[in-house]
Design an enzyme around this catalytic site. Sequence first.
Site: not given
Length: 456
Positions: A89, A216, A305
């Site tokens: 990631e 992430h 994220e």
Amino acid sequence: MAERMRFLVNFFFLFEVTASVNFYHHNYEDLVRALYNVQNECPYITRIYSIGQSTQGRHLYVLEFSDNPGIHEPLEPEFKYVGNMHGNEVLGRELLIQLSEFLCEAYRLGNDRITSLIHSTRIHILPSMNPDGYEVAAEQGPDANGFLTGRNNINEIDLNRNFPDLNTQIYYYEKINGPNHHMPLPDNWKSQVEAETLATIRWMTSYNFVLSANLHGGAVVANYPYDKSRVRSARYASYSATPDDTLFRKLARTYSYAHGWMHQGWNCGDYFEDGITNGAHWYSLSKGMQDFNYLYTNCFEITLELSCNKFPRQGDLEREWYGNRDALISYIEEVHQGIKGMVLDENNNGIPNAVISVSGINHDVTSGEMGDYFRLLLPGTYTVSASAPERKSQSVKVTVGPAEPLQVNFQLQTDKALNVQEEKTPVKNLNSKAHLKKIIPRALRKNPRDKSRIGN
């Protein structure tokens, strides 16, 4: 609506800055070179240090930004960003390199907002927590990279499932009215964690971090604690709120609404209202880093994220940077809210590890080595208490506003001194300007030359 307006105002503060930012994937050598290039360009506001080594011996380098690098200034909060915990990631890794380049260049150009931020905050940036995993993922590149290739460290351990499980303790203590912060670690915890995790935990305990984010990929949403469900049988859709749930939601929305598209909700085939989610309500995760921060340290951390594609193509990096740039800055500024202050003894010495409690919020924080503390709070009226062993606790009622943090100081007397001085030092006067000059040594006051404030 207010959050959107704040984004627009802050955007124009940065619009004039045409900082030099590089848009390409950095392997380990490139990453180290990029950090040292920033340090060479801005030697007076940066410092590079290593928190340890990965399993394969790569240093976990941190780039620090401060007007006094390497020094904790009392009443100046510590902030951290962590990227690339999962090796495949990679967007967070690249964004943190770009952020480092941007902060340096914007400071050199005299941007008021960035100058104020660096003068009032000590910022620590760890671009890669898992450099070994990154090299495995980068070998295949964006086109051939699988969903799990390079995710774990070289021992095939998921670092975000590798921290000591403190949620089980806190969920039990909630039922019996037990301790609510700084949960004890198991006796054999060091033998159960990876080298990268051990280095990160030692880093967390070496600095009194106040706010943090872990970057992430694989979705686009701001995820806040708790990550682990309280219901053992439920893996999905089981909301697990912390005592600071309202504050965490505000922190997550700050990033989401400053982001180019996260706040819209629909991303990567999923929908998250306001672009945020409680971790356990999304899916239950045990031994994660953001819960560990909240339960073992004074630090409030969320997980960001940031991309549908875990390993974006190089040509997408510029768009991603401009989508995240103001959000990265706005989130750092969130460290300047609530209350902060000094906890001193009768001789004006700082008291470390004093407990700061807020009535109605079952989560305490502690003072640092110099006696300074930081407690993130939303605007409102609170009763705040300070206590330490063998000293008389004190309480004060305060009203927190929406702007800069309110300074609330405590002077805790020993039982022996209390009988003589209690009437001379009423609690209600501890935070008057005249009294602050008496109890806080000149060396601990904010540098009078520093007139910086956080711009909105």
